[in-house]
Design a protein around this motif. Sequence first.
Motif, PDB file in Angstrom:
ATOM      1  N   HIS A  22     -12.673 -16.049  22.794  1.00  0.00           N
ATOM      2  CA  HIS A  22     -13.314 -15.987  21.473  1.00  0.00           C
ATOM      3  C   HIS A  22     -12.379 -16.376  20.348  1.00  0.00           C
ATOM      4  CE1 HIS A  22     -15.442 -13.275  24.147  1.00  0.00           C
ATOM      5  NE2 HIS A  22     -16.505 -13.371  23.358  1.00  0.00           N
ATOM      6  N   GLU A  23     -12.955 -16.992  19.327  1.00  0.00           N
ATOM      7  CA  GLU A  23     -12.187 -17.215  18.112  1.00  0.00           C
ATOM      8  C   GLU A  23     -12.048 -15.882  17.390  1.00  0.00           C
ATOM      9  OE1 GLU A  23     -14.919 -19.621  15.289  1.00  0.00           O
ATOM     10  OE2 GLU A  23     -15.481 -20.201  17.309  1.00  0.00           O
ATOM     11  N   PHE A  24     -11.067 -15.805  16.490  1.00  0.00           N
ATOM     12  CA  PHE A  24     -10.770 -14.497  15.895  1.00  0.00           C
ATOM     13  C   PHE A  24     -11.877 -14.004  14.966  1.00  0.00           C
ATOM     14  CE2 PHE A  24      -5.913 -15.177  16.518  1.00  0.00           C
ATOM     15  CZ  PHE A  24      -6.063 -14.872  17.862  1.00  0.00           C
ATOM     16  N   SER A  25     -12.703 -14.907  14.460  1.00  0.00           N
ATOM     17  CA  SER A  25     -13.784 -14.447  13.598  1.00  0.00           C
ATOM     18  C   SER A  25     -14.775 -13.570  14.369  1.00  0.00           C
ATOM     19  CB  SER A  25     -14.504 -15.631  12.951  1.00  0.00           C
ATOM     20  OG  SER A  25     -15.079 -16.431  13.942  1.00  0.00           O
ATOM     21  N   ALA A  26     -14.705 -13.620  15.702  1.00  0.00           N
ATOM     22  CA  ALA A  26     -15.598 -12.775  16.511  1.00  0.00           C
ATOM     23  C   ALA A  26     -14.974 -11.414  16.820  1.00  0.00           C
ATOM     24  CB  ALA A  26     -15.945 -13.483  17.827  1.00  0.00           C
ATOM     25  N   MET A  27     -13.726 -11.214  16.404  1.00  0.00           N
ATOM     26  CA  MET A  27     -13.013  -9.987  16.815  1.00  0.00           C
ATOM     27  C   MET A  27     -13.734  -8.711  16.391  1.00  0.00           C
ATOM     28  SD  MET A  27      -9.200  -8.685  15.841  1.00  0.00           S
ATOM     29  CE  MET A  27      -8.244 -10.022  16.491  1.00  0.00           C
ATOM     30  N   SER A  28     -14.248  -8.682  15.168  1.00  0.00           N
ATOM     31  CA  SER A  28     -14.852  -7.428  14.694  1.00  0.00           C
ATOM     32  C   SER A  28     -16.064  -7.053  15.546  1.00  0.00           C
ATOM     33  CB  SER A  28     -15.224  -7.538  13.215  1.00  0.00           C
ATOM     34  OG  SER A  28     -16.108  -8.605  13.041  1.00  0.00           O
ATOM     35  N   GLN A  29     -16.712  -8.050  16.149  1.00  0.00           N
ATOM     36  CA  GLN A  29     -17.849  -7.783  17.033  1.00  0.00           C
ATOM     37  C   GLN A  29     -17.384  -7.447  18.444  1.00  0.00           C
ATOM     38  OE1 GLN A  29     -21.337  -8.128  16.513  1.00  0.00           O
ATOM     39  NE2 GLN A  29     -20.716  -8.008  14.365  1.00  0.00           N
ATOM     40  N   VAL A  30     -16.471  -8.272  18.968  1.00  0.00           N
ATOM     41  CA  VAL A  30     -16.103  -8.195  20.386  1.00  0.00           C
ATOM     42  C   VAL A  30     -15.071  -7.093  20.645  1.00  0.00           C
ATOM     43  CG1 VAL A  30     -15.153  -9.550  22.322  1.00  0.00           C
ATOM     44  CG2 VAL A  30     -16.527 -10.677  20.581  1.00  0.00           C
ATOM     45  N   ALA A  31     -14.168  -6.903  19.686  1.00  0.00           N
ATOM     46  CA  ALA A  31     -13.102  -5.900  19.877  1.00  0.00           C
ATOM     47  C   ALA A  31     -12.909  -5.125  18.570  1.00  0.00           C
ATOM     48  CB  ALA A  31     -11.812  -6.594  20.302  1.00  0.00           C
ATOM     49  N   PRO A  32     -13.936  -4.328  18.198  1.00  0.00           N
ATOM     50  CA  PRO A  32     -13.854  -3.623  16.911  1.00  0.00           C
ATOM     51  C   PRO A  32     -12.655  -2.691  16.801  1.00  0.00           C
ATOM     52  CG  PRO A  32     -15.797  -2.922  18.185  1.00  0.00           C
ATOM     53  CD  PRO A  32     -15.209  -4.081  18.895  1.00  0.00           C
ATOM     54  N   LYS A  40      -7.289 -20.261  17.452  1.00  0.00           N
ATOM     55  CA  LYS A  40      -8.273 -19.165  17.444  1.00  0.00           C
ATOM     56  C   LYS A  40      -8.572 -18.674  16.022  1.00  0.00           C
ATOM     57  CE  LYS A  40      -7.980 -17.398  22.118  1.00  0.00           C
ATOM     58  NZ  LYS A  40      -7.813 -16.169  22.916  1.00  0.00           N
ATOM     59  N   LEU A  41      -7.583 -18.773  15.148  1.00  0.00           N
ATOM     60  CA  LEU A  41      -7.819 -18.405  13.745  1.00  0.00           C
ATOM     61  C   LEU A  41      -8.837 -19.347  13.116  1.00  0.00           C
ATOM     62  CD1 LEU A  41      -4.130 -17.698  12.587  1.00  0.00           C
ATOM     63  CD2 LEU A  41      -5.991 -16.035  12.485  1.00  0.00           C
ATOM     64  N   THR A  42      -8.700 -20.626  13.410  1.00  0.00           N
ATOM     65  CA  THR A  42      -9.545 -21.638  12.765  1.00  0.00           C
ATOM     66  C   THR A  42     -10.763 -22.007  13.624  1.00  0.00           C
ATOM     67  OG1 THR A  42      -8.212 -23.359  13.793  1.00  0.00           O
ATOM     68  CG2 THR A  42      -7.583 -22.701  11.568  1.00  0.00           C
ATOM     69  N   GLY A  43     -10.892 -21.351  14.780  1.00  0.00           N
ATOM     70  CA  GLY A  43     -12.025 -21.645  15.656  1.00  0.00           C
ATOM     71  C   GLY A  43     -11.866 -22.940  16.432  1.00  0.00           C
ATOM     72  N   ASP A  44     -10.682 -23.589  16.323  1.00  0.00           N
ATOM     73  CA  ASP A  44     -10.392 -24.836  17.057  1.00  0.00           C
ATOM     74  C   ASP A  44     -11.453 -25.909  16.764  1.00  0.00           C
ATOM     75  OD1 ASP A  44      -8.376 -25.891  18.711  1.00  0.00           O
ATOM     76  OD2 ASP A  44      -9.676 -25.818  20.476  1.00  0.00           O
ATOM     77  N   ARG A  45     -11.680 -26.113  15.484  1.00  0.00           N
ATOM     78  CA  ARG A  45     -12.752 -27.010  15.056  1.00  0.00           C
ATOM     79  C   ARG A  45     -12.219 -28.228  14.310  1.00  0.00           C
ATOM     80  NH1 ARG A  45     -17.535 -24.525  15.561  1.00  0.00           N
ATOM     81  NH2 ARG A  45     -17.367 -22.359  16.234  1.00  0.00           N
ATOM     82  N   ARG A  46     -13.105 -29.193  14.176  1.00  0.00           N
ATOM     83  CA  ARG A  46     -12.699 -30.454  13.525  1.00  0.00           C
ATOM     84  C   ARG A  46     -12.820 -30.345  12.014  1.00  0.00           C
ATOM     85  NH1 ARG A  46     -15.852 -34.673  17.321  1.00  0.00           N
ATOM     86  NH2 ARG A  46     -15.201 -36.078  15.681  1.00  0.00           N
ATOM     87  N   TRP A  47     -12.068 -29.436  11.437  1.00  0.00           N
ATOM     88  CA  TRP A  47     -12.070 -29.246   9.991  1.00  0.00           C
ATOM     89  C   TRP A  47     -11.423 -30.441   9.294  1.00  0.00           C
ATOM     90  CZ3 TRP A  47     -14.659 -25.062   8.318  1.00  0.00           C
ATOM     91  CH2 TRP A  47     -14.729 -23.919   9.143  1.00  0.00           C
ATOM     92  N   GLU A  48     -11.873 -30.696   8.082  1.00  0.00           N
ATOM     93  CA  GLU A  48     -11.145 -31.639   7.224  1.00  0.00           C
ATOM     94  C   GLU A  48      -9.776 -31.022   6.946  1.00  0.00           C
ATOM     95  OE1 GLU A  48     -12.350 -34.455   5.807  1.00  0.00           O
ATOM     96  OE2 GLU A  48     -14.416 -34.295   6.539  1.00  0.00           O
TER      97      GLU A  48
END
Length: 441
Positions: free
Chosen positions: A340-350, A372-380
């Motif tokens: 999981h990316e870290f934005s999911a932490m509060s849900q997955v590992a509260p 994982k902080l950035t979700g490994d995405r194609r951000w500008e």
Amino acid sequence: MAGPPASLSARDVGSFAYLSVKDRSPQILTKAIDTLHRHKSEFFEKHGEKGLEAEKKAISLLSKLRNELQTDKPIVPLVEKFVDTDIWNQYLEYQQSLLNESDGKPRWFLSPWLFVECYMYRRIHEAIIQSPPIDDFDIFKELKDQNFFESQESIIALCTHLQELRKTIEDLDENQLKNEFFKVLQISLWGNKCDLSLSGGEHISQKTNIMNSLEDLKPFILVNDMDRLWSLLSNCKKTREKESVTRVDIVLDNSGFELITDLVLADFLLSSKLATKIHFYGKTIPWFVSDTTLHDFNWIIKQLKHSNNKWVSQCGVDWEDHIKTGRWVYLDHIFWTLPHEFSAMSQVAPDLHAALQKAHLIFFKGDLNYRKLTGDRRWEFTVPFHEALSGFHPAPLCSIRTLKAEVQVGLQPGQGEQLTASEPNWLTAGKYGVFQFDGPL
Ligand SMILES: O=P(O)(O)OC[C@H]1O[C@](O)(CO)[C@@H](O)[C@@H]1O
Ligand SMILES: [Mn+2]
């Protein structure tokens, strides 16, 4: 509102993700198989015939895994019961749900790279735990240890620097202390060049004294928020009441040389009183070849303690003492080896999220944590770091990372394009680094 950009994936032929899945991952699996072969007699001595059978079983499971990867088979659920098996299999279903009918099932060359890469390391672990009595074997241990032994010269230089500094640290003025803080931060940053998964498990260690290179490396720091870290911590120090705590959490990355640089940073934080307590987070299972487990953490401190060099052994003694007195605490959590990316932490590992919220500052070491902080995405390249964190703000945080994957945010307009024009592999060669902070101004 438009959603976040697409994930990096091996479906983009020619991308670093594609080349990693195609070349680097099978190479890592081949090395793992080879390691098992080479330990055959050790397994026999320890466990007799049962050890040999287990070695064969683990090898066949890893060969099967390599074949699945190379022939782009569907990602299959984990089978062996372990603490995180259900979460992994749920995540696999989630990945499945993201696909269109025509795409079929999640696959190595189709799904997000972050997912399939984490999955590979989790399957390596599954192969080992399915092969008792060698089910506690760390297949990457000797590589991590080798990195430590080959970096001795630089480790001696770092420990000497730290011990000398400790002697006079009380006498330093604000500015001198800030400069020393910046030095240990940069040491920790460049320590991140030494991971073993980028090199496909080939040896890479720090042979020269990193202290002498800091000035020359400065131009390669693309985002430099060190001043903000100083403001935050020196403010904590000034306003701290007598018995109260300033806690810095360090989400560790690689063992070997990088771990030493992180421990030097952590020791400096205590000695300078910029912090009073450090929480370290490591991995519960062997991960991305060189990542730190509890065993690596304890092993390295013991090695230092028994060194012939007096400064190195002093570090070992001091660090063991930090642990005994509770100023340093090592913690692990299964979340760090989930996909999981870290934005999911509060849900997955509260529970973990709540623990991090108690820190005054969190350092995230290394490239995988950045992904994982950035979700490994194609951000500008110019998207603000705060935005790319997609709601993950447990406490003020800072990524300390050398660039080894095609994701980078928070750059100045034109900066990324300019680098692309002059150095096509600037995002992946580990030559550039960032101190990227997110928190109140
Ligand atoms: O140890 P780090 O800095 O997290 O790097 C891990 C490496 O593995 C990768 O995930 C690729 O396999 C890259 O992002 C990086 O090269
Ligand atoms: Mn790593």
